[in-house]
Enzyme design. Structure first.
Site, short mmCIF file in Angstrom:
data_model
loop_
_atom_site.label_atom_id
_atom_site.label_comp_id
_atom_site.label_asym_id
_atom_site.label_seq_id
_atom_site.Cartn_x
_atom_site.Cartn_y
_atom_site.Cartn_z
N ARG A 127 0.84 -1.21 0.00
CA ARG A 127 0.00 0.00 0.00
C ARG A 127 0.87 1.26 0.00
O ARG A 127 0.45 2.32 -0.46
CB ARG A 127 -0.98 -0.01 1.19
CG ARG A 127 -1.90 1.20 1.22
CD ARG A 127 -3.20 0.98 2.00
NE ARG A 127 -2.99 0.30 3.26
CZ ARG A 127 -2.51 0.87 4.38
NH1 ARG A 127 -2.22 2.16 4.38
NH2 ARG A 127 -2.34 0.18 5.48
N LYS B 149 -6.72 4.90 -19.64
CA LYS B 149 -6.95 5.30 -21.02
C LYS B 149 -5.65 5.20 -21.82
O LYS B 149 -5.12 4.11 -21.98
CB LYS B 149 -7.56 6.71 -21.03
CG LYS B 149 -8.75 6.87 -20.08
CD LYS B 149 -9.89 5.97 -20.45
CE LYS B 149 -11.18 6.11 -19.67
NZ LYS B 149 -11.16 6.27 -18.24
N TYR C 1 -15.10 15.22 -16.21
CA TYR C 1 -15.49 13.81 -16.17
C TYR C 1 -16.55 13.62 -15.07
O TYR C 1 -16.45 14.21 -13.99
CB TYR C 1 -14.25 12.95 -15.91
CG TYR C 1 -14.63 11.52 -15.69
CD1 TYR C 1 -15.21 10.77 -16.71
CD2 TYR C 1 -14.46 10.91 -14.46
CE1 TYR C 1 -15.62 9.47 -16.51
CE2 TYR C 1 -14.84 9.59 -14.25
CZ TYR C 1 -15.43 8.89 -15.28
OH TYR C 1 -15.84 7.61 -15.07
N ASP D 151 -6.59 17.80 -15.60
CA ASP D 151 -6.78 16.41 -16.02
C ASP D 151 -6.31 16.33 -17.48
O ASP D 151 -6.90 16.93 -18.37
CB ASP D 151 -8.25 16.03 -15.88
CG ASP D 151 -8.51 14.55 -16.16
OD1 ASP D 151 -7.77 13.97 -16.99
OD2 ASP D 151 -9.44 13.97 -15.57
C1 LIG Z 1 -11.01 12.59 -18.35
C2 LIG Z 1 -11.19 11.49 -17.34
N1 LIG Z 1 -10.72 11.66 -16.09
C3 LIG Z 1 -10.85 10.71 -15.15
C4 LIG Z 1 -11.51 9.52 -15.43
C5 LIG Z 1 -11.65 8.49 -14.34
O1 LIG Z 1 -10.74 7.45 -14.56
P1 LIG Z 1 -10.95 5.94 -14.04
O2 LIG Z 1 -12.14 5.39 -14.76
O3 LIG Z 1 -9.64 5.30 -14.40
O4 LIG Z 1 -11.18 6.02 -12.57
C6 LIG Z 1 -12.00 9.29 -16.70
C7 LIG Z 1 -12.71 8.03 -17.01
O5 LIG Z 1 -13.35 7.87 -18.03
C8 LIG Z 1 -11.85 10.31 -17.69
O6 LIG Z 1 -12.32 10.15 -18.94
#
Ligand SMILES: Cc1ncc(COP(=O)(O)O)c(C=O)c1O
Length: 391
Positions: A56, A206, A109, A181
């Site tokens: 962890r 992604k 998101y 992000d």
């Molecule tokens: C732009 C963006 N940020 C954060 C996330 C969250 O990521 P995770 O699904 O790996 O938790 C996503 C998920 O689709 C995303 O598209």
């Protein structure tokens, strides 16, 4: 040898964290590590983010992924987490206290929005949402207790951009921390830290992983801030395990190659769609018709593999288009080698009213395409056949 070339970084930046002689690093599938002496154990237990104490707290495979990502983003340090949401929640919870205020762009998101709209208010943190394309709106929303500005660019699914340089300069002058992000752009196409943003977050699920086979998240930034984020991570427990870290490193090895192909394919598809009579609008920052094309050119090094477009007709015609695709799969998520498409009005129907969707700019005929690395002509042919088959 140190190199600032991303193609070299992804192959070699993990080397100092691979003590074995194996060219591909071994997988540390263990929860804990033995110490020979009391002194050694004390060092393992007290040095923050030790890669070989208790998983962890850290893991050698995670340390390898972190060193590659830090170098790609031009950051002092990086931290991997179990998911993108694990990374974002951990970063935000580190930076705000009860009584603080956050300014965030409206288009984020959905999971990040839920964190800001549902969870944080329970802990006494207030959030103001603003239009990401309007820098003055960010400034107007600032309060004396604003601690954090949260951005995401390009945004999902309308591919709007946030002027990171302008936001970072405004925040720095007021000692406010900024988060970007960078999931859609990847560090190949955009490096927010070079634009003076403090923290970069990713859903590494992604593009960074890139093969639709792992969940992971990233926070990158200054070492001192990352140490604080790590202290929250070990409390929240959003730790990435050894095998997924290993998979992430394996995905990162080809990130610059893959992103180049994603960029080229998306550009070819965007051009094709822009000229197609069955398409009403195309949202892609690499098209001159994008309202923020000039910002895209100064902020991004490439325009990415994500785009959205509006099919001529309504919900039903759009659904017929989706059903006519043979190569491109109807699936959530994005940023992998396979081309994937979603119909946001369908995906989010259970979460928002029709009116709520319209207010977010989610028209019934909008589709979001994550362009994969297949042959561009094959993808264009698949889309063309499905568009021609609508009527
Ligand atoms: C732009 C963006 N940020 C954060 C996330 C969250 O990521 P995770 O699904 O790996 O938790 C996503 C998920 O689709 C995303 O598209």
């Amino acid at each position: 040898m140190q190199s600032d070339k991303q193609e070299t970084i992804v192959i070699h930046s993990d080397r100092p964290h691979n003590e074995s002689q194996s060219v591909s690093p071994p997988i540390f599938q263990t929860t804990t590590y033995a110490a020979d002496t009391a002194e050694e154990f004390v060092e393992m237990a007290t040095r923050p983010h030790h890669p070989q104490f208790y998983t962890r707290y850290g893991n050698p495979n995670s340390a390898q992924a972190e060193s590659i990502i830090a170098d790609l983003e031009g950051a002092e340090s990086a931290l991997v987490a179990a998911t993108g949401m694990g990374a974002i929640t951990t970063a935000v919870m580190t930076l705000v206290n009860s009584g603080d205020h956050i300014v965030a762009q409206e288009s984020l998101y959905a999971g990040t929005l839920s964190l800001l709209e549902k969870l944080l208010p329970r802990y006494g943190v207030e959030v103001t949402f603003v239009d990401q394309a309007n820098v003055a709106a960010f400034e107007a929303a600032l309060r004396p207790n604003t601690r954090l500005i949260i951005t995401e660019t390009p945004s999902n699914p309308l591919m709007k951009l946030t002027d990171l340089r302008a936001i970072a300069a405004m925040a720095q002058a007021r000692n406010i921390t900024t988060i970007a992000d960078n999931t859609f752009a990847t560090p190949v196409n955009q490096r927010p830290i070079e634009l003076a943003i403090d923290l970069v977050v990713h859903s590494a699920t992604k593009y960074l992983g890139g093969h639709a086979d792992l969940m992971a998240g990233v926070v990158a930034g200054k070492r001192e801030m990352l140490e604080r984020v790590w202290n929250t991570l070990i409390i929240l427990g959003a730790t990435l395990n050894g095998f997924d870290s290993w998979l992430l490193v394996r995905g990162l090895r080809t990130l610059p190659l893959r992103v180049q192909k994603h960029n080229d394919n998306a550009a070819a598809i965007a051009q094709f769609l822009a000229a197609h009579p069955q398409v009403d609008a195309v949202h892609y920052p690499g098209l001159e018709t994008h309202p923020q094309y000039s910002l895209a050119k100064t902020q991004m090094h490439g325009f990415g593999g994500m785009l959205s477009f509006q099919v001529r007709g309504g919900y039903a015609a759009t659904d017929r288009f989706m059903s006519g695709l043979k190569l491109i799969a109807r699936a959530a998520s994005l940023g992998g080698i396979h081309s994937l498409i979603v119909h946001p009005a369908a995906m989010w129907a259970g979460y928002f009213s029709e009116q709520g969707l319209l207010e977010k700019g989610i028209l019934p005929n909008l589709v979001r395409l994550s362009v994969g690395i297949e042959d561009a002509d094959d993808l264009v042919a698949d889309i063309g056949t499905a568009l021609d088959g609508i009527n």
